[in-house]
Motif scaffolding. Structure first.
Motif, short mmCIF file in Angstrom:
data_model
loop_
_atom_site.label_atom_id
_atom_site.label_comp_id
_atom_site.label_asym_id
_atom_site.label_seq_id
_atom_site.Cartn_x
_atom_site.Cartn_y
_atom_site.Cartn_z
N GLU A 111 0.81 -1.23 0.00
CA GLU A 111 0.00 0.00 0.00
C GLU A 111 0.84 1.28 0.00
N GLU A 112 2.15 1.16 -0.12
CA GLU A 112 2.98 2.35 -0.06
C GLU A 112 2.68 3.29 -1.23
N GLU A 113 2.59 4.57 -0.92
CA GLU A 113 2.35 5.57 -1.96
C GLU A 113 3.63 5.84 -2.73
N TYR A 114 3.51 5.97 -4.02
CA TYR A 114 4.64 6.37 -4.85
C TYR A 114 4.13 7.37 -5.86
N GLY A 115 4.98 8.30 -6.21
CA GLY A 115 4.57 9.35 -7.12
C GLY A 115 5.32 9.36 -8.44
N LEU A 116 6.31 8.48 -8.55
CA LEU A 116 7.16 8.51 -9.74
C LEU A 116 7.55 7.10 -10.13
N VAL A 117 7.37 6.76 -11.40
CA VAL A 117 7.82 5.47 -11.95
C VAL A 117 8.72 5.77 -13.14
N ILE A 118 9.91 5.20 -13.11
CA ILE A 118 10.85 5.35 -14.22
C ILE A 118 11.04 3.96 -14.83
N TYR A 119 10.59 3.80 -16.07
CA TYR A 119 10.73 2.53 -16.77
C TYR A 119 11.94 2.62 -17.66
N ASN A 120 13.04 2.06 -17.18
CA ASN A 120 14.29 2.11 -17.90
C ASN A 120 14.76 0.71 -18.33
N ALA A 121 13.92 -0.28 -18.17
CA ALA A 121 14.30 -1.65 -18.53
C ALA A 121 14.11 -1.86 -20.03
N ALA A 122 14.96 -2.70 -20.58
CA ALA A 122 14.84 -3.03 -21.99
C ALA A 122 15.54 -4.36 -22.26
N ALA A 123 15.07 -5.06 -23.25
CA ALA A 123 15.72 -6.28 -23.71
C ALA A 123 16.36 -5.98 -25.05
N SER A 124 17.61 -6.34 -25.20
CA SER A 124 18.34 -6.06 -26.44
C SER A 124 19.09 -7.30 -26.88
N PRO A 125 18.43 -8.21 -27.57
CA PRO A 125 19.13 -9.39 -28.03
C PRO A 125 20.19 -9.02 -29.07
N ILE A 126 21.22 -9.81 -29.09
CA ILE A 126 22.31 -9.56 -30.05
C ILE A 126 21.99 -10.29 -31.35
N GLY A 127 22.14 -9.59 -32.45
CA GLY A 127 21.90 -10.18 -33.76
C GLY A 127 20.64 -9.62 -34.39
N SER A 128 20.32 -10.16 -35.52
CA SER A 128 19.16 -9.73 -36.26
C SER A 128 17.88 -10.21 -35.59
N PHE A 129 16.90 -9.33 -35.47
CA PHE A 129 15.62 -9.71 -34.87
C PHE A 129 15.00 -10.89 -35.63
#
Length: 135
Positions: free
Chosen positions: A99-117
């Protein structure tokens, strides 16, 4: 060189620290918090007095980073280990934060596979899309 760029970016973003804390404090959530820009945000927010929930896949990195911020800034820093490619990662995060209040969310996660998608196997492609788009 990259660290200077990250530090410069976070300094620019947090130039008015007390204003940011009064608007978004006292607690923030940072996903992808243990390295790069996410870590720069964590340091700046901790220095500004924010308590932090730091999300990452690696327990050892979270343990090191949360302990560091608590020692340097005297804030509460909680590490939550989660793979954001799993189904419904936000449920796990909400269960940890409760139940903790929070006022800010920073989404800095990413997946970066190596090579051609196009060369990725289906599971790797699914995880990449899940982390970068669906989460």
């Amino acid at each position: 060189m990259i660290k200077k760029t990250e530090a410069a970016l976070s300094k620019e973003v947090f130039a008015g620290k007390s204003k940011i804390f009064s608007k978004y404090g006292p607690t923030a959530i940072i996903l992808g918090a243990t390295e790069g820009i996410g870590w720069a945000f964590a340091e700046e927010l901790a220095e500004s007095g924010f308590n932090l929930y730091m999300i990452s896949r690696r327990q050892s990195a979270l343990d090191k980073r949360t302990a560091d911020l608590q020692a340097r800034f005297g804030i509460k820093a909680v590490g939550i280990v989660i793979d954001l490619s799993r189904p419904d990662p936000w449920k796990v995060i909400k269960d940890e934060i409760k139940e903790e209040e929070y006022g800010l969310v920073i989404y800095n996660a990413a997946a970066s596979p190596i090579g051609s998608f196009l060369d990725l196997n289906l599971e790797s492609a699914r995880k990449t899309v899940s982390v970068n788009v669906a989460s």
